[in-house]
Motif scaffolding. Structure first.
Motif, PDB file in Angstrom:
ATOM      1  N   SER A 177       0.813  -1.223   0.000  1.00 36.27           N
ATOM      2  CA  SER A 177       0.000   0.000   0.000  1.00 36.27           C
ATOM      3  C   SER A 177       0.840   1.264   0.000  1.00 36.27           C
ATOM      4  O   SER A 177       0.292   2.370  -0.006  1.00 36.27           O
ATOM      5  CB  SER A 177      -0.917   0.015   1.232  1.00 36.27           C
ATOM      6  OG  SER A 177      -0.138   0.052   2.428  1.00 36.27           O
ATOM      7  N   ILE A 178       2.164   1.139   0.011  1.00 40.78           N
ATOM      8  CA  ILE A 178       3.037   2.301   0.086  1.00 40.78           C
ATOM      9  C   ILE A 178       2.834   3.201  -1.131  1.00 40.78           C
ATOM     10  O   ILE A 178       2.458   2.738  -2.217  1.00 40.78           O
ATOM     11  CB  ILE A 178       4.510   1.855   0.208  1.00 40.78           C
ATOM     12  CG1 ILE A 178       5.387   2.974   0.773  1.00 40.78           C
ATOM     13  CG2 ILE A 178       5.049   1.350  -1.139  1.00 40.78           C
ATOM     14  CD1 ILE A 178       6.762   2.513   1.233  1.00 40.78           C
ATOM     15  N   HIS A 179       3.068   4.497  -0.963  1.00 40.15           N
ATOM     16  CA  HIS A 179       2.958   5.426  -2.081  1.00 40.15           C
ATOM     17  C   HIS A 179       4.072   5.158  -3.096  1.00 40.15           C
ATOM     18  O   HIS A 179       5.113   4.588  -2.773  1.00 40.15           O
ATOM     19  CB  HIS A 179       3.056   6.872  -1.593  1.00 40.15           C
ATOM     20  CG  HIS A 179       1.847   7.349  -0.863  1.00 40.15           C
ATOM     21  ND1 HIS A 179       1.128   8.462  -1.228  1.00 40.15           N
ATOM     22  CD2 HIS A 179       1.211   6.884   0.228  1.00 40.15           C
ATOM     23  CE1 HIS A 179       0.123   8.656  -0.402  1.00 40.15           C
ATOM     24  NE2 HIS A 179       0.161   7.698   0.501  1.00 40.15           N
ATOM     25  N   PHE A 180       3.851   5.619  -4.305  1.00 35.23           N
ATOM     26  CA  PHE A 180       4.777   5.452  -5.425  1.00 35.23           C
ATOM     27  C   PHE A 180       5.438   6.801  -5.706  1.00 35.23           C
ATOM     28  O   PHE A 180       4.772   7.766  -6.060  1.00 35.23           O
ATOM     29  CB  PHE A 180       3.989   4.964  -6.639  1.00 35.23           C
ATOM     30  CG  PHE A 180       4.762   4.821  -7.930  1.00 35.23           C
ATOM     31  CD1 PHE A 180       6.138   4.785  -7.973  1.00 35.23           C
ATOM     32  CD2 PHE A 180       4.070   4.688  -9.131  1.00 35.23           C
ATOM     33  CE1 PHE A 180       6.826   4.633  -9.165  1.00 35.23           C
ATOM     34  CE2 PHE A 180       4.737   4.531 -10.340  1.00 35.23           C
ATOM     35  CZ  PHE A 180       6.123   4.512 -10.355  1.00 35.23           C
ATOM     36  N   CYS A 181       6.768   6.871  -5.529  1.00 36.87           N
ATOM     37  CA  CYS A 181       7.528   8.056  -5.928  1.00 36.87           C
ATOM     38  C   CYS A 181       8.209   7.750  -7.257  1.00 36.87           C
ATOM     39  O   CYS A 181       9.247   7.082  -7.284  1.00 36.87           O
ATOM     40  CB  CYS A 181       8.579   8.424  -4.876  1.00 36.87           C
ATOM     41  SG  CYS A 181       9.639   9.797  -5.371  1.00 36.87           S
ATOM     42  N   MET A 197       3.278   5.411 -16.934  1.00 39.18           N
ATOM     43  CA  MET A 197       3.291   4.825 -15.594  1.00 39.18           C
ATOM     44  C   MET A 197       2.700   5.793 -14.565  1.00 39.18           C
ATOM     45  O   MET A 197       2.048   5.372 -13.608  1.00 39.18           O
ATOM     46  CB  MET A 197       4.713   4.423 -15.228  1.00 39.18           C
ATOM     47  CG  MET A 197       5.251   3.302 -16.113  1.00 39.18           C
ATOM     48  SD  MET A 197       6.978   2.855 -15.803  1.00 39.18           S
ATOM     49  CE  MET A 197       6.800   1.911 -14.286  1.00 39.18           C
ATOM     50  N   ILE A 198       2.907   7.077 -14.760  1.00 39.15           N
ATOM     51  CA  ILE A 198       2.269   8.067 -13.884  1.00 39.15           C
ATOM     52  C   ILE A 198       0.759   7.991 -14.023  1.00 39.15           C
ATOM     53  O   ILE A 198       0.020   8.018 -13.027  1.00 39.15           O
ATOM     54  CB  ILE A 198       2.799   9.474 -14.205  1.00 39.15           C
ATOM     55  CG1 ILE A 198       4.236   9.623 -13.664  1.00 39.15           C
ATOM     56  CG2 ILE A 198       1.884  10.558 -13.618  1.00 39.15           C
ATOM     57  CD1 ILE A 198       4.954  10.850 -14.148  1.00 39.15           C
ATOM     58  N   ILE A 205       0.430   8.290  -6.287  1.00 43.09           N
ATOM     59  CA  ILE A 205       1.524   9.247  -6.439  1.00 43.09           C
ATOM     60  C   ILE A 205       1.197  10.560  -5.735  1.00 43.09           C
ATOM     61  O   ILE A 205       0.241  11.247  -6.093  1.00 43.09           O
ATOM     62  CB  ILE A 205       1.819   9.509  -7.930  1.00 43.09           C
ATOM     63  CG1 ILE A 205       2.297   8.215  -8.608  1.00 43.09           C
ATOM     64  CG2 ILE A 205       2.868  10.608  -8.089  1.00 43.09           C
ATOM     65  CD1 ILE A 205       2.434   8.314 -10.111  1.00 43.09           C
ATOM     66  N   SER A 206       2.008  10.898  -4.729  1.00 41.86           N
ATOM     67  CA  SER A 206       1.849  12.177  -4.047  1.00 41.86           C
ATOM     68  C   SER A 206       3.177  12.929  -3.939  1.00 41.86           C
ATOM     69  O   SER A 206       3.243  13.985  -3.313  1.00 41.86           O
ATOM     70  CB  SER A 206       1.260  11.963  -2.639  1.00 41.86           C
ATOM     71  OG  SER A 206       2.042  11.045  -1.889  1.00 41.86           O
ATOM     72  N   ASP A 243      -0.739  17.842  -7.547  1.00 36.97           N
ATOM     73  CA  ASP A 243      -0.576  19.182  -6.978  1.00 36.97           C
ATOM     74  C   ASP A 243       0.367  19.190  -5.769  1.00 36.97           C
ATOM     75  O   ASP A 243       0.247  20.044  -4.888  1.00 36.97           O
ATOM     76  CB  ASP A 243      -1.930  19.780  -6.590  1.00 36.97           C
ATOM     77  CG  ASP A 243      -2.641  18.980  -5.507  1.00 36.97           C
ATOM     78  OD1 ASP A 243      -2.112  17.910  -5.114  1.00 36.97           O
ATOM     79  OD2 ASP A 243      -3.708  19.420  -5.053  1.00 36.97           O
ATOM     80  N   GLY A 244       1.298  18.246  -5.732  1.00 38.98           N
ATOM     81  CA  GLY A 244       2.192  18.157  -4.582  1.00 38.98           C
ATOM     82  C   GLY A 244       3.587  18.665  -4.881  1.00 38.98           C
ATOM     83  O   GLY A 244       3.820  19.417  -5.820  1.00 38.98           O
TER      84      GLY A 244
END
Length: 274
Positions: A177-181, A197-198, A205-206, A243-244
């Motif tokens: 469940s980890i975010h994707f950088c 992929m984005i 993605i944050s 928007d991050g």
């Protein structure tokens, strides 16, 4: 660049490496840039960036008070710390998590929103059954460590790990469940289409790493150079309403400040009204 906040990784101001003591003490095996962070921060701020990302080793070199002074002197915000691990070897995993906890503690103490890790060791004889399960379980631990401290935990797919290709990346994110950088250069060098992929992983993605890439000879570059067209990537981020924070990264450049300025000039031009 309305809606985006731009940061820069401070890793370009000196050789990249790790703590030598980490050869015998896994819990001390931090990443680091062998450079003066005060110089790096001044150059990053002068190039127009509002935030900075640092390696865990550079972060832990300072007390929270002294690091806060570096930030205050330049007007920068700490956006993220970057750490890493093998993550597939059960015996050393507690040592790796201890290091990540220490980095997360300092990151949260300084008010940063993000904790990023890369890794997933590639064994000498290839990927073994269970390696992805072990990596995914470790990343769940990282996500929990981050969440306990009010941080967002992210996995950064990276060359030389078992998270290189689009298929490998997809497998990892189907199990954690980890975010994707996304690091746009690493994704492209791993055979992926960063913009696609984005779009595919938009809900995960944050936080983003933007970086240029040259195929031959292999090198990372400012955003206006190399073989990777950043325009479709920026379009994908816009279309997915990102928007991050966006951290521009460049692992090595003869003139680090000039490299930061080249990427900033590219981004400013990219966001000029048509």
């Amino acid at each position: 660049m309305k809606g985006w906040k731009l940061a820069y990784q401070a890793n370009c101001w000196g050789p990249l490496g790790g703590n030598a003591v980490g050869v015998t003490s896994i819990s001390e095996l931090t990443y680091r840039t062998f450079a003066d962070m005060a110089v790096a921060f001044r150059d990053i701020a002068a190039a127009g960036y509002r935030g900075v990302e640092v390696f865990d080793g550079n972060l832990l070199d300072y007390s929270a008070r002294d690091f806060r002074t570096l930030l205050d002197d330049t007007g920068l915000s700490l956006v993220a710390a970057y750490s890493g691990g093998n993550f597939i070897y059960d015996e050393i995993l507690p040592e790796e998590m201890d290091r990540i906890r220490r980095a997360a503690d300092r990151t949260a103490e300084l008010g940063a929103p993000h904790l990023v890790v890369g890794g997933g060791a590639k064994r000498f004889d290839g990927i073994r059954e269970g390696d992805y399960g072990r990596l995914s379980a470790a990343l769940e631990q990282v996500a929990g460590i981050a969440a306990e401290r009010g941080l967002k935990g992210h996995y950064h797919p990276h060359l030389t790990t078992i998270g290189e290709s689009p298929e490998q990346v997809r497998k990892i994110f189907s199990e954690t469940s980890i975010h994707f950088c996304p690091d746009t250069a690493h994704l492209a060098a791993g055979g992926g289409d960063p913009a696609a992929m984005i779009r595919e992983h938009r809900d995960r993605i944050s936080y983003v790493h933007l970086k240029g890439w040259q195929k031959e000879p292999f090198a990372f570059t400012p955003l206006d150079q190399g073989d990777l067209d950043s325009a479709p990537i920026i379009a994908a981020l816009r279309d997915t309403k990102f928007d991050g924070w966006v951290a521009v990264e460049l692992d090595a450049w003869d003139d680090p400040r000039a490299g930061a300025e080249l990427s900033m000039a590219y981004l400013e031009k990219s966001f000029e009204p048509a």
